[in-house]
Design a protein around this motif. Sequence first.
Motif, PDB file in Angstrom:
ATOM      1  N   GLU A   1      15.308 -14.237 -27.183  1.00 46.99           N
ATOM      2  CA  GLU A   1      15.491 -13.075 -26.802  1.00 46.99           C
ATOM      3  C   GLU A   1      14.289 -12.608 -25.630  1.00 46.99           C
ATOM      4  O   GLU A   1      14.933 -11.725 -24.719  1.00 46.99           O
ATOM      5  CB  GLU A   1      15.141 -12.095 -27.733  1.00 46.99           C
ATOM      6  N   LEU A   2      13.281 -13.272 -25.615  1.00 54.26           N
ATOM      7  CA  LEU A   2      12.370 -13.040 -24.429  1.00 54.26           C
ATOM      8  C   LEU A   2      12.679 -13.801 -23.365  1.00 54.26           C
ATOM      9  O   LEU A   2      11.961 -13.707 -22.329  1.00 54.26           O
ATOM     10  CB  LEU A   2      10.851 -13.348 -25.162  1.00 54.26           C
TER      11      LEU A   2
ATOM     12  N   PRO B   1       5.545  -8.745 -38.717  1.00 51.42           N
ATOM     13  CA  PRO B   1       6.150  -8.493 -37.393  1.00 51.42           C
ATOM     14  C   PRO B   1       4.988  -8.358 -36.121  1.00 51.42           C
ATOM     15  O   PRO B   1       5.041  -8.633 -35.020  1.00 51.42           O
ATOM     16  CB  PRO B   1       7.275  -7.783 -37.378  1.00 51.42           C
TER      17      PRO B   1
ATOM     18  N   GLU C   1       3.479 -10.658 -26.094  1.00 52.07           N
ATOM     19  CA  GLU C   1       3.646 -11.000 -27.359  1.00 52.07           C
ATOM     20  C   GLU C   1       3.123 -12.466 -27.601  1.00 52.07           C
ATOM     21  O   GLU C   1       2.400 -12.935 -28.516  1.00 52.07           O
ATOM     22  CB  GLU C   1       5.038 -11.266 -28.039  1.00 52.07           C
TER      23      GLU C   1
ATOM     24  N   GLU D   1      14.636 -17.352 -32.458  1.00 48.42           N
ATOM     25  CA  GLU D   1      15.212 -16.196 -32.026  1.00 48.42           C
ATOM     26  C   GLU D   1      14.454 -15.319 -31.159  1.00 48.42           C
ATOM     27  O   GLU D   1      15.162 -14.646 -30.286  1.00 48.42           O
ATOM     28  CB  GLU D   1      15.714 -15.379 -33.275  1.00 48.42           C
ATOM     29  N   ARG D   2      13.050 -14.920 -31.547  1.00 44.27           N
ATOM     30  CA  ARG D   2      12.524 -13.939 -30.773  1.00 44.27           C
ATOM     31  C   ARG D   2      12.278 -14.635 -29.176  1.00 44.27           C
ATOM     32  O   ARG D   2      12.264 -13.999 -28.319  1.00 44.27           O
ATOM     33  CB  ARG D   2      11.271 -13.720 -31.142  1.00 44.27           C
ATOM     34  N   CYS D   3      12.017 -15.914 -29.239  1.00 45.23           N
ATOM     35  CA  CYS D   3      11.819 -16.653 -28.076  1.00 45.23           C
ATOM     36  C   CYS D   3      13.004 -16.632 -27.169  1.00 45.23           C
ATOM     37  O   CYS D   3      13.167 -16.358 -25.795  1.00 45.23           O
ATOM     38  CB  CYS D   3      11.473 -18.041 -28.225  1.00 45.23           C
TER      39      CYS D   3
ATOM     40  N   GLY E   1       4.741 -14.724 -35.976  1.00 45.24           N
ATOM     41  CA  GLY E   1       5.776 -13.506 -35.329  1.00 45.24           C
ATOM     42  C   GLY E   1       6.770 -14.263 -33.997  1.00 45.24           C
ATOM     43  O   GLY E   1       7.144 -13.378 -33.644  1.00 45.24           O
ATOM     44  N   LEU E   2       6.724 -15.317 -33.891  1.00 42.09           N
ATOM     45  CA  LEU E   2       7.456 -15.691 -32.757  1.00 42.09           C
ATOM     46  C   LEU E   2       8.378 -17.040 -33.305  1.00 42.09           C
ATOM     47  O   LEU E   2       8.308 -18.276 -32.835  1.00 42.09           O
ATOM     48  CB  LEU E   2       6.551 -16.374 -31.628  1.00 42.09           C
TER      49      LEU E   2
END
Length: 216
Positions: free
Chosen positions: A118-119, A50, A195, A114-116, A110-111
């Motif tokens: 969130e960002l 991560p 990130e 789901e993380r995109c 690490g991207l």
Amino acid sequence: MPAGRRANAIRMLLRRRNRTESLAIREKHGPTFDAAIKYSSAHASRNHPPTARRGRTVNGNTWVDWDLPAPHVTLLAVARADIDAYDHVNNAVYMTWFDRVAWEHSAALGLPIERCLELDRGMAVLRSLIAYLRPAVLGDTIRVATWLLPSDGKLRVRRRFQVRRESDRATLARAEIEYACIELSSGRPARWPPEFRERYVALDDVVRAGEGLAPL
């Protein structure tokens, strides 16, 4: 649709597609494929945690004679739905392959999607250039490789792709795609969040080798 529900829907679609394609490839390659998947998963956890320190993204079942060093490679099976009236893989299918390997590489860095979400940031295709060299047909197993190329690091990122056939290692297509960072909620251009700047970085070996690449 709220971001959480949208992420769940996308995750379910990706799992369903991956399960179907994995079964087809596993039937053809047996234990070799299983071993490659185990290695690739372990490599991703070790080299792309991560905190996403930079590392080689080549998986354990790749070849050494790619256009550039350290590719991130996805193994795919040509499906009946990929075939057009000319009995070969339709040109538009290659774009779906590029999209898949780019997302898998992004997740390894690490991207994940789901993380995109969130960002509230994502990379939208700005322009693409594809050179189709040889056809792929039903029954072929395909390796699709991607690399990050140097970019301005503020709004855009570039990727190189190479498509090869498993049986003879022939290159079927090459592509370069440029992406622009957007705010997902509005669709407007946006600067990279920290990130993105940390993870979407071309490897030094790729930068050096890329200087000698012939244009598509």
